[in-house]
Design a protein around this motif. Sequence first.
Motif, PDB file in Angstrom:
ATOM      1  N   ASN A 137      -4.193   2.648   0.856  1.00 34.14           N
ATOM      2  CA  ASN A 137      -4.000   3.771   1.574  1.00 34.14           C
ATOM      3  C   ASN A 137      -3.166   4.563   0.959  1.00 34.14           C
ATOM      4  N   LYS A 138      -1.786   4.059   0.464  1.00 30.72           N
ATOM      5  CA  LYS A 138      -0.610   4.832   0.175  1.00 30.72           C
ATOM      6  C   LYS A 138      -1.031   5.424  -1.307  1.00 30.72           C
ATOM      7  N   ILE A 139      -1.526   4.414  -2.317  1.00 32.72           N
ATOM      8  CA  ILE A 139      -1.828   4.819  -3.474  1.00 32.72           C
ATOM      9  C   ILE A 139      -3.086   6.047  -3.469  1.00 32.72           C
ATOM     10  N   LEU A 140      -3.950   5.869  -2.757  1.00 34.98           N
ATOM     11  CA  LEU A 140      -5.007   6.678  -2.877  1.00 34.98           C
ATOM     12  C   LEU A 140      -4.668   8.139  -2.268  1.00 34.98           C
ATOM     13  N   LYS A 141      -3.558   8.115  -1.556  1.00 37.11           N
ATOM     14  CA  LYS A 141      -3.359   9.300  -0.850  1.00 37.11           C
ATOM     15  C   LYS A 141      -2.585  10.001  -1.913  1.00 37.11           C
ATOM     16  N   LEU A 142      -1.919   9.473  -2.946  1.00 35.66           N
ATOM     17  CA  LEU A 142      -1.288   9.976  -4.106  1.00 35.66           C
ATOM     18  C   LEU A 142      -2.102  10.761  -5.119  1.00 35.66           C
ATOM     19  N   ARG A 143      -3.370  10.326  -4.959  1.00 37.45           N
ATOM     20  CA  ARG A 143      -4.310  10.568  -5.936  1.00 37.45           C
ATOM     21  C   ARG A 143      -4.077  10.383  -7.552  1.00 37.45           C
ATOM     22  N   LEU A 144      -3.469   9.324  -7.692  1.00 36.04           N
ATOM     23  CA  LEU A 144      -3.033   8.766  -8.925  1.00 36.04           C
ATOM     24  C   LEU A 144      -4.458   8.443  -9.873  1.00 36.04           C
ATOM     25  N   ASN A 145      -4.268   8.363 -11.060  1.00 34.03           N
ATOM     26  CA  ASN A 145      -5.475   8.145 -11.993  1.00 34.03           C
ATOM     27  C   ASN A 145      -5.784   6.589 -11.537  1.00 34.03           C
ATOM     28  N   LEU A 146      -6.853   6.357 -11.081  1.00 39.47           N
ATOM     29  CA  LEU A 146      -7.242   5.023 -10.841  1.00 39.47           C
ATOM     30  C   LEU A 146      -7.632   4.072 -11.684  1.00 39.47           C
ATOM     31  N   SER A 147      -7.893   4.538 -12.960  1.00 38.22           N
ATOM     32  CA  SER A 147      -8.055   3.359 -14.163  1.00 38.22           C
ATOM     33  C   SER A 147      -6.845   3.242 -14.487  1.00 38.22           C
ATOM     34  N   ILE A 148      -5.817   4.031 -14.503  1.00 36.66           N
ATOM     35  CA  ILE A 148      -4.432   3.619 -15.148  1.00 36.66           C
ATOM     36  C   ILE A 148      -3.924   2.505 -14.099  1.00 36.66           C
ATOM     37  N   VAL A 149      -4.212   2.641 -12.633  1.00 37.37           N
ATOM     38  CA  VAL A 149      -3.487   1.989 -11.763  1.00 37.37           C
ATOM     39  C   VAL A 149      -3.986   0.514 -11.798  1.00 37.37           C
ATOM     40  N   LEU A 150      -5.501   0.560 -11.873  1.00 39.45           N
ATOM     41  CA  LEU A 150      -6.295  -0.745 -12.222  1.00 39.45           C
ATOM     42  C   LEU A 150      -5.676  -1.396 -13.402  1.00 39.45           C
ATOM     43  N   LEU A 151      -5.629  -0.728 -14.592  1.00 44.28           N
ATOM     44  CA  LEU A 151      -5.080  -1.388 -15.851  1.00 44.28           C
ATOM     45  C   LEU A 151      -3.685  -1.928 -15.532  1.00 44.28           C
ATOM     46  N   LEU A 152      -2.550  -1.234 -14.937  1.00 47.75           N
ATOM     47  CA  LEU A 152      -1.565  -1.926 -14.580  1.00 47.75           C
ATOM     48  C   LEU A 152      -1.487  -3.046 -13.619  1.00 47.75           C
ATOM     49  N   LEU A 153      -2.489  -2.809 -12.818  1.00 49.60           N
ATOM     50  CA  LEU A 153      -2.736  -3.966 -11.660  1.00 49.60           C
ATOM     51  C   LEU A 153      -2.928  -5.204 -12.490  1.00 49.60           C
ATOM     52  N   GLY A 154      -3.991  -5.238 -13.265  1.00 39.56           N
ATOM     53  CA  GLY A 154      -4.617  -6.192 -14.171  1.00 39.56           C
ATOM     54  C   GLY A 154      -3.829  -6.790 -14.930  1.00 39.56           C
ATOM     55  N   ILE A 155      -2.817  -5.843 -15.757  1.00 40.38           N
ATOM     56  CA  ILE A 155      -1.667  -6.625 -16.325  1.00 40.38           C
ATOM     57  C   ILE A 155      -0.581  -7.464 -15.482  1.00 40.38           C
TER      58      ILE A 155
END
Length: 305
Positions: A137-155
């Motif tokens: 909820n916090k991340i999505l409220k910041l409207r970050l690039n979801l593809s980059i967030v997912l890439l970082l999380l995957g790493i």
Amino acid sequence: MNRDKSLDNACGILILYMIFMHSSIHFGFDGTSLARNLRYVFFFFMPWFFLKNGYYFKVSDKRVLLKKDYERLLKPYISWMIIGHIVYCIYLYISGFHDSKLYIVYPIKQFFFDSAIIGNLPLWFLLSLFVVRFIANKILKLRLNLSIVLLLLGIICYLSSLLPPFKVILLANVPTGLFFFLIGYAINQRRSTFTVEHIKNKYIFYVCTIILYLLIVIFGQCYVDMRVNILWDGSYLCWLIGSVPACLAINIICRMKIFCKLGLEWIGRNSMMFYVTHWVIFYIIHTCIVILTSMGVEVPIKSCV
């Protein structure tokens, strides 16, 4: 929005798989070829629940979210943790274990490190999901690039799997849970691209997804214990990436009418009931085995706790 029965059917299958695998641990057939092969078939078991939850997630006010999740997640988490511990204490006492540390000290330590205690160990998922939803909820409220967030999380997920096991398992399962949760959310947000109605031939999509899943099961056999993010077999990246088409594949397969006739939909709709109670029931069975054995009754079921 009409309820998707295919998701209930898939949930029913996965809940039955969970009960079977947990019973194999409790009653001594965890090492059989059946249990091992089922792990390969349902390697996406835990990711499916996070992905499904993310698919239906809606960004909301923090207070509203916390209140809602307290009722849906933390209340059953706390109440069934207490019930499970009471049943486990009865089992310990009847089994002749009277050391007070087993009843108080060790459970407190285990709760801190494992997010659950042995009387109802599977409840770790509810706390993990609670934390994942709050962070998402916090991340999505910041409207970050979801593809980059997912890439970082995957790493992060991959690198953490290479490290020694975390003592506090939330550190291990929250990143992976968040990864699949946000993928589910992304699929829903981009459903105009991904859903089969917008693909010229939906049956090609169905077949290709199922074939990809089967290829992973046959040639890329992998299994990760998501609770602690430890690779048991195969490739971690195969598990991490392959779980997504596998989750889609079981949803597609469960669209078949035959699954609606097996009662799986009812199990899926009542999955929380099965989830919070099954481990407690196992300890009630263990207690009965101890009592019957002490009376000289030969019990055909082997207790392995």
